[in-house]
Design a protein around this motif. Sequence first.
Motif, PDB file in Angstrom:
ATOM      1  N   THR A 267       0.831  -1.205   0.000  1.00 17.14           N
ATOM      2  CA  THR A 267       0.000   0.000   0.000  1.00 17.14           C
ATOM      3  C   THR A 267       0.866   1.257   0.000  1.00 17.14           C
ATOM      4  O   THR A 267       0.611   2.214  -0.745  1.00 17.14           O
TER       5      THR A 267
ATOM      6  N   GLU B 197      -6.855   1.164  -1.488  1.00 13.68           N
ATOM      7  CA  GLU B 197      -7.270   0.057  -0.649  1.00 13.68           C
ATOM      8  C   GLU B 197      -8.639   0.374  -0.044  1.00 13.68           C
ATOM      9  O   GLU B 197      -8.918   1.502   0.329  1.00 13.68           O
TER      10      GLU B 197
ATOM     11  N   ASP C  27      -4.999  -1.503  -5.459  1.00 11.34           N
ATOM     12  CA  ASP C  27      -4.603  -1.997  -4.141  1.00 11.34           C
ATOM     13  C   ASP C  27      -5.666  -2.959  -3.607  1.00 11.34           C
ATOM     14  O   ASP C  27      -6.741  -2.529  -3.194  1.00 11.34           O
ATOM     15  N   GLU C  28      -5.359  -4.222  -3.646  1.00 10.02           N
ATOM     16  CA  GLU C  28      -6.226  -5.281  -3.109  1.00 10.02           C
ATOM     17  C   GLU C  28      -7.693  -5.158  -3.488  1.00 10.02           C
ATOM     18  O   GLU C  28      -8.560  -5.048  -2.626  1.00 10.02           O
TER      19      GLU C  28
END
Lengths: 238, 292
Positions: A44, A86, A162-163
């Motif tokens: 991140t 994220e 991000d994820e």
Amino acid sequence: MSAFACKDLTVGYGDGAPVIDGLELDMAEGAVVALLGANGAGKTTLLRALAGLEPARSGAVFLGGRDLTNLSTEDRVRSGLSLVPEGRSVVVELTVDENLRLGGLWRHRARARKAAVEEMYELFPPLDRRRDAAGHTLSGGERQMLALARALMARPEVLLLDEPSLGLAPQATAQLLGVLRATAARTGLTVLLAEQNVTGALSVAQRGVVLSLGAIVADRPAAELAADPALRHAYLGF
Amino acid sequence: MDRFVFLLSAGLARGAVLALFALSLVIVWRAARVVNFAQAAMAVAAVYAAFAVTAATGSYWAGLLTGLASGALLGAAVERGLMRRLPHHNPLPGIIVAIGLVMVLQAGLAIAFGPEHRPMHPPFSERPFIIGGVPVLSPYDLFILIAAAVVMGGLALLFGRTSLGLQLRAAAFAPETSRLLGVRVPRMVTLGWALAVATAALAALLLVPTELGLNPHAADLLFVNAFAVAVIGGLDSPVGALLAGIGVGLLVSLVTGYASAAAAPLAVLALLTLVLLVRPGGIFSAKEARTA
Ligand SMILES: Nc1ncnc2c1ncn2[C@@H]1O[C@H](COP(=O)(O)OP(=O)(O)OP(=O)(O)O)[C@@H](O)[C@H]1O
Ligand SMILES: [Mg+2]
């Protein structure tokens, strides 16, 4: 020619030890690269620094040969670099439609913007059914779809994710990653995909890089990385 | 009954001014998450500019435009020059600087123009129309209502229907996400301040002719009441500011008419306390929203 690169990037919080330490990364145009690493490895942090949200202590970021290092986040985005951050980055007070339009405001004039929004509804039918729903009424999966669609509205050259699979059911994850892969193949979009879902990420990426202790410790074709038990065991813990 | 109708119609105009000023507080709050305690002093400074231009040109309308423009400029300048430079993790520095600004502005205005009340003439008569023997709104009250409605309608269109408004809202709700979408958030904050102080200047400009006249403190009471209105409506809610503004305007007018002027602030305070007890976020506050 490399679409996106960072050179000797060092990032840290406060005066603590650097979280990203002299990191080098180079991505070819149209590449889909999985960014892997344990919790707290700095994925991140790396993505936020690339987008200009965390200041870098040193190093440089290049997009298509252009130096972005001294640009603000807004200007990096306007240069073609988008980050889907994220978690739930949907603006919950705005509707689905407004979120989408917001993503393309600086890129398109009114009519083109409308066309781009329709294109996203075609790409993500569940969003089409919820056009006028407020962001806070969406499910986790719909939010991730919206965040991705909104980033695509700006037609970025490089997309940092991000994820995106965080908290999603396997089927929803597969669907999302499928759209991502198809879009990358169709438009030549370059993607850096940070994921805990290693299998999912390696199945859409051509290449995987593993982040550990602030640097890249493995950089292999995705298939090789997925097939190498020793490597998986050492850095990814399974 | 006649008296009741008269008080209601007087309260309506008073409420419109309150609602406008409360709306200006809501705009700053939404743009920058601060309560601008200097809003009244800044608005009055803009009214002085309007007063000077009206005195020089003889035109109320030239003064009105000057007041709006100087309010906008002052708002932008204060945001760029002062507020932006403060730490944002805690609201205290913003409050202290705003109170300091009030002192500087009010003292500066008193030095430049003198502390006395300068009469300001309304552009329309303040003598009420008589309808069926009952005095109702005056032409100036009507002007206040129309001006407030036009400005509120304009702001609603701006925020709700335009791309700029979409960016203003997004930047206020989710600054980081907005930056990631290419929205120039700092510019939106400045614009929010400019819009807010121009709106506050209009409210003060509409109010002053109905009171003793122009003085560095002319909008102090307006600020206190409008702040109560904004909190009652929910600091986040423009609709709350409008409805609470009208409601409090009517309340003040009725209490002043049937009891005494001295009881009006107490009534506002009682209403404020009641609302805060029942709904601490204000009547129209949106609760579900921000958790992420
Ligand atoms: N705002 C912050 N302030 C201080 N330290 C931070 C901050 N954010 C992250 N860190 C630290 O930086 C390191 C890297 O965190 P980061 O969030 O980048 O990891 P990650 O790889 O994204 O982890 P995950 O897979 O859990 O999301 C961690 O040790 C974390 O504690
Ligand atoms: Mg992370």
